[in-house]
Design a protein around this motif. Structure first.
Motif, PDB file in Angstrom:
ATOM      1  N   TYR A 164       0.882  -1.171   0.000  1.00 21.78           N
ATOM      2  CA  TYR A 164       0.000   0.000   0.000  1.00 21.78           C
ATOM      3  C   TYR A 164       0.914   1.214   0.000  1.00 21.78           C
ATOM      4  N   GLY A 165       0.698   2.183  -0.887  1.00 18.27           N
ATOM      5  CA  GLY A 165       1.586   3.334  -0.864  1.00 18.27           C
ATOM      6  C   GLY A 165       1.453   4.226  -2.065  1.00 18.27           C
ATOM      7  N   ALA A 166       2.540   4.950  -2.366  1.00 19.55           N
ATOM      8  CA  ALA A 166       2.574   5.892  -3.481  1.00 19.55           C
ATOM      9  C   ALA A 166       4.019   6.078  -3.898  1.00 19.55           C
ATOM     10  N   MET A 167       4.194   6.602  -5.105  1.00 21.52           N
ATOM     11  CA  MET A 167       5.517   6.801  -5.670  1.00 21.52           C
ATOM     12  C   MET A 167       5.569   8.175  -6.319  1.00 21.52           C
ATOM     13  N   ASN A 168       6.729   8.853  -6.216  1.00 16.73           N
ATOM     14  CA  ASN A 168       6.863  10.121  -6.925  1.00 16.73           C
ATOM     15  C   ASN A 168       8.261  10.237  -7.528  1.00 16.73           C
ATOM     16  N   ARG A 169       8.350  11.012  -8.602  1.00 17.80           N
ATOM     17  CA  ARG A 169       9.593  11.122  -9.361  1.00 17.80           C
ATOM     18  C   ARG A 169      10.714  11.749  -8.538  1.00 17.80           C
ATOM     19  N   GLU A 170      10.375  12.752  -7.710  1.00 18.15           N
ATOM     20  CA  GLU A 170      11.398  13.461  -6.955  1.00 18.15           C
ATOM     21  C   GLU A 170      12.156  12.510  -6.024  1.00 18.15           C
ATOM     22  N   SER A 171      11.435  11.682  -5.280  1.00 20.17           N
ATOM     23  CA  SER A 171      12.086  10.743  -4.369  1.00 20.17           C
ATOM     24  C   SER A 171      12.910   9.723  -5.129  1.00 20.17           C
ATOM     25  N   CYS A 172      12.367   9.207  -6.207  1.00 19.55           N
ATOM     26  CA  CYS A 172      13.105   8.225  -7.005  1.00 19.55           C
ATOM     27  C   CYS A 172      14.413   8.813  -7.524  1.00 19.55           C
ATOM     28  N   ARG A 173      14.353  10.044  -7.987  1.00 21.77           N
ATOM     29  CA  ARG A 173      15.547  10.697  -8.505  1.00 21.77           C
ATOM     30  C   ARG A 173      16.566  10.920  -7.382  1.00 21.77           C
ATOM     31  N   HIS A 174      16.080  11.328  -6.208  1.00 23.30           N
ATOM     32  CA  HIS A 174      16.976  11.632  -5.095  1.00 23.30           C
ATOM     33  C   HIS A 174      17.684  10.382  -4.582  1.00 23.30           C
ATOM     34  N   TYR A 175      16.943   9.254  -4.488  1.00 22.65           N
ATOM     35  CA  TYR A 175      17.514   8.051  -3.900  1.00 22.65           C
ATOM     36  C   TYR A 175      17.967   7.019  -4.932  1.00 22.65           C
ATOM     37  N   GLY A 229       2.442   4.459 -13.565  1.00 25.25           N
ATOM     38  CA  GLY A 229       1.243   3.641 -13.453  1.00 25.25           C
ATOM     39  C   GLY A 229       1.358   2.454 -12.517  1.00 25.25           C
ATOM     40  N   TYR A 230       2.391   2.431 -11.662  1.00 23.83           N
ATOM     41  CA  TYR A 230       2.579   1.295 -10.749  1.00 23.83           C
ATOM     42  C   TYR A 230       1.411   1.177  -9.772  1.00 23.83           C
ATOM     43  N   TYR A 231       0.977   2.320  -9.252  1.00 21.83           N
ATOM     44  CA  TYR A 231      -0.123   2.314  -8.282  1.00 21.83           C
ATOM     45  C   TYR A 231      -1.444   2.619  -8.966  1.00 21.83           C
ATOM     46  N   ALA A 232      -2.499   2.047  -8.389  1.00 21.00           N
ATOM     47  CA  ALA A 232      -3.822   2.189  -8.996  1.00 21.00           C
ATOM     48  C   ALA A 232      -4.275   3.646  -9.019  1.00 21.00           C
ATOM     49  N   TYR A 233      -3.883   4.431  -7.997  1.00 24.68           N
ATOM     50  CA  TYR A 233      -4.273   5.830  -7.914  1.00 24.68           C
ATOM     51  C   TYR A 233      -3.034   6.670  -7.650  1.00 24.68           C
ATOM     52  N   ASN A 234      -2.980   7.845  -8.218  1.00 26.13           N
ATOM     53  CA  ASN A 234      -1.747   8.612  -8.299  1.00 26.13           C
ATOM     54  C   ASN A 234      -1.592   9.580  -7.116  1.00 26.13           C
ATOM     55  N   TYR A 235      -1.250   9.054  -5.935  1.00 24.49           N
ATOM     56  CA  TYR A 235      -0.876   9.887  -4.795  1.00 24.49           C
ATOM     57  C   TYR A 235       0.624  10.176  -4.853  1.00 24.49           C
ATOM     58  N   ARG A 236       1.038  11.237  -4.136  1.00 26.16           N
ATOM     59  CA  ARG A 236       2.466  11.550  -4.054  1.00 26.16           C
ATOM     60  C   ARG A 236       3.141  10.770  -2.937  1.00 26.16           C
ATOM     61  N   GLU A 237       2.448  10.630  -1.798  1.00 20.02           N
ATOM     62  CA  GLU A 237       2.942   9.848  -0.668  1.00 20.02           C
ATOM     63  C   GLU A 237       1.761   9.164  -0.008  1.00 20.02           C
ATOM     64  N   PHE A 291      -0.425  12.431   0.752  1.00 22.00           N
ATOM     65  CA  PHE A 291      -0.286  13.713   0.073  1.00 22.00           C
ATOM     66  C   PHE A 291      -0.646  13.498  -1.386  1.00 22.00           C
ATOM     67  N   GLU A 292      -1.399  14.418  -1.934  1.00 23.25           N
ATOM     68  CA  GLU A 292      -1.602  14.420  -3.372  1.00 23.25           C
ATOM     69  C   GLU A 292      -0.552  15.330  -3.997  1.00 23.25           C
ATOM     70  N   HIS A 293      -0.347  15.202  -5.291  1.00 23.29           N
ATOM     71  CA  HIS A 293       0.618  16.052  -5.971  1.00 23.29           C
ATOM     72  C   HIS A 293       0.187  17.515  -5.835  1.00 23.29           C
ATOM     73  N   GLY A 294       1.112  18.354  -5.416  1.00 25.05           N
ATOM     74  CA  GLY A 294       0.811  19.767  -5.205  1.00 25.05           C
ATOM     75  C   GLY A 294       0.529  20.121  -3.763  1.00 25.05           C
ATOM     76  N   ASP A 295       0.320  19.114  -2.894  1.00 24.35           N
ATOM     77  CA  ASP A 295       0.087  19.386  -1.475  1.00 24.35           C
ATOM     78  C   ASP A 295       1.388  19.804  -0.794  1.00 24.35           C
ATOM     79  N   GLY A 296       1.321  20.840   0.048  1.00 25.34           N
ATOM     80  CA  GLY A 296       2.459  21.226   0.859  1.00 25.34           C
ATOM     81  C   GLY A 296       2.498  20.421   2.142  1.00 25.34           C
ATOM     82  N   ASP A 297       3.596  20.564   2.912  1.00 17.65           N
ATOM     83  CA  ASP A 297       3.745  19.821   4.161  1.00 17.65           C
ATOM     84  C   ASP A 297       2.686  20.184   5.187  1.00 17.65           C
ATOM     85  N   ASP A 298       2.047  21.332   5.016  1.00 15.60           N
ATOM     86  CA  ASP A 298       1.019  21.757   5.968  1.00 15.60           C
ATOM     87  C   ASP A 298      -0.383  21.412   5.481  1.00 15.60           C
ATOM     88  N   ARG A 299      -0.490  20.489   4.531  1.00 18.61           N
ATOM     89  CA  ARG A 299      -1.815  20.089   4.034  1.00 18.61           C
ATOM     90  C   ARG A 299      -1.866  18.572   3.895  1.00 18.61           C
TER      91      ARG A 299
END
Length: 436
Positions: free
Chosen positions: A252-263, A270-278, A299-307
């Motif tokens: 259960y989870g989410a994937m984003n390009r920024e983390s993949c690039r960093h690590y 399309g790995y996950y059924a729904y496109n969350y950021r975290e 977090f959805e894409h575009g959400d800040g740490d305070d949302r």
């Protein structure tokens, strides 16, 4: 029950910032929520304010939320307490009729110069007789353990274990607030691997949550190399200290390009059924249908740490392990998205914990009939109204307090309780009988 993921916290919940690491515990017809408050890294990201402590909210429908209290408040610096900062990943644990609170804190900030050991997260333990408090800190002098994301698990033999990020496990004596065994490493990232849960720069395992189903231990954990993802490890051993096997794929989870690039991980479109950021750091709780449910912060894409937002889904067990299906019955590997609904009419079942005490008020000389029922509290938070037998009667001839012992018999077991009758000249302005 109808709900829609992701659940957006209203402005009344921490100014809409929500919680990381959501933890739910059901009691009666309410769910109690706690979690890591914003700002999660005090000052680390330029936020001047500090976390106030451990909040406790209550909801009946996951739409309307009521703040009960800050059940463990951040001490004034002048008090010199070691539990001074952060208050990460609080959890509540019902054991022998009492509520134990675990939360990770530190004396100094992680990035303060020369903070040393005082800058490390450590486990604070507190206890209360009621879920809403007040809570008494049991680890005033020193922390229970140097570590983060503490989680308590009770095995079928009554033994209690503490898990923490790393991921480590040790047996614990809750009533005396001490570990009774040396912490053991039970799972680690895959060594030398570029897998989603592999060993790479700074990436580890955190957020442990353990359940036991069908004779098998199931450990949920989170890792962050590709965003935030939850994995599963399982063990069929005689205790949760050994025999763990990591599942190959995330649960259960989410994937984003920024983390993949960093690590240095591979981003899979399309790995996950729904496109969350975290989506990560889960808890498992008793849902409205009496079954296991999962809660995670998202977090959805575009959400800040305070949302921060919340996702909840019903767990199912297929082929011996946990899984989630969406409204259409499709197996999904992450939080569902959009409108979901389930039939919540199934009766609950769990081990009984204790019968609740009862209080009553009566005028001098008046007749008083003790209540015929009281509530039985179950280990998973449910309550059930049951018949009670009382021994003796209250003295109503004068002012004072009478205590009558009682017993509830349920499925062959006796659960003692007490009725406290306060005899007064004039009654207070409240209901005659109050259940606590």
């Amino acid at each position: 029950m109808i709900w829609s993921n992701p659940i957006v916290y209203p402005q009344s919940v921490e100014q809409g910032s929500g919680f990381r690491d959501p933890f739910f515990l059901k009691e009666g017809d309410c769910w109690y929520l706690t979690g890591t408050m914003y700002p999660h890294f005090e000052g680390d990201k330029g936020a001047r304010e500090r976390t106030r402590g451990v909040p406790l909210y209550r909801t009946r429908d996951f739409v309307h939320w009521e703040l009960i209290d800050i059940i463990l408040k951040r001490p004034d610096p002048s008090e010199g307490k070691w539990y001074q900062n952060y208050f990460w990943a609080p959890e509540l644990f019902l054991y022998n009729g009492r509520y134990y609170l675990t939360v990770s804190c530190s004396r100094r900030g992680h990035y303060e110069k020369d903070a040393g050991v005082d800058g490390l997260q450590a486990v604070c333990l507190a206890v209360a007789d009621r879920i809403e408090g007040p809570y008494q800190v049991l680890t005033e002098k020193e922390p229970l353990l140097i570590g983060n994301d503490a989680h308590l698990f009770r095995d079928e033999d009554g033994r209690v274990y503490l898990f923490a990020s790393g991921i480590i496990c040790a047996e614990i004596d809750l009533e005396h607030a001490r570990l009774t065994g040396r912490p053991q490493q039970i799972v680690t990232p895959v060594a030398g691997s570029r897998a989603w849960n592999g060993q790479r720069d700074g990436v580890g395992f955190e957020g442990p949550y353990v359940i036991k189903r069908n004779g098998k231990y199931i450990l949920f954990y989170s890792t962050w190399a590709r965003g935030y993802e939850i994995g599963i490890a399982e063990s069929s051993a005689d205790s949760p200290l050994t025999g763990w096997r990591l599942h190959k794929d995330p649960f259960y989870g989410a994937m984003n390009r920024e983390s993949c690039r960093h690590y240095g991980a591979e981003y899979e479109e399309g790995y996950y059924a729904y496109n969350y950021r975290e989506a990560g750091h889960n808890s498992v709780f008793l849902g409205p249908d009496g079954g296991d449910w999962i809660a995670a912060h998202v977090f959805e894409h575009g959400d800040g740490d305070d949302r921060i937002k919340l996702a909840i889904d019903r767990l199912q067990y297929e082929e011996g392990t946990a899984c989630v299906r969406d409204q259409n019955g499709k197996l999904v590997n992450g939080p569902t998205h959009g409108r979901q609904f389930i039939d919540s009419s199934h009766p609950p079942y769990a081990a009984a914990c204790k019968a609740l005490d009862t209080w009553a008020w009566c005028r001098i000389g008046e007749s008083y009939k003790p209540p015929e029922k009281t509530e039985l509290l179950f280990e998973n938070g449910w309550r059930k109204s049951c018949g009670v037998s009382w021994e003796g009667a209250a003295d109503l001839s004068r002012e004072g307090t009478s205590v009558i012992n009682g017993s509830v018999f349920y499925e062959g077991t006796e659960y003692p309780c007490k009725l406290t009758v306060s005899v007064q000249k004039e009654l207070p302005n409240r209901k005659e009988t109050m259940q606590l």
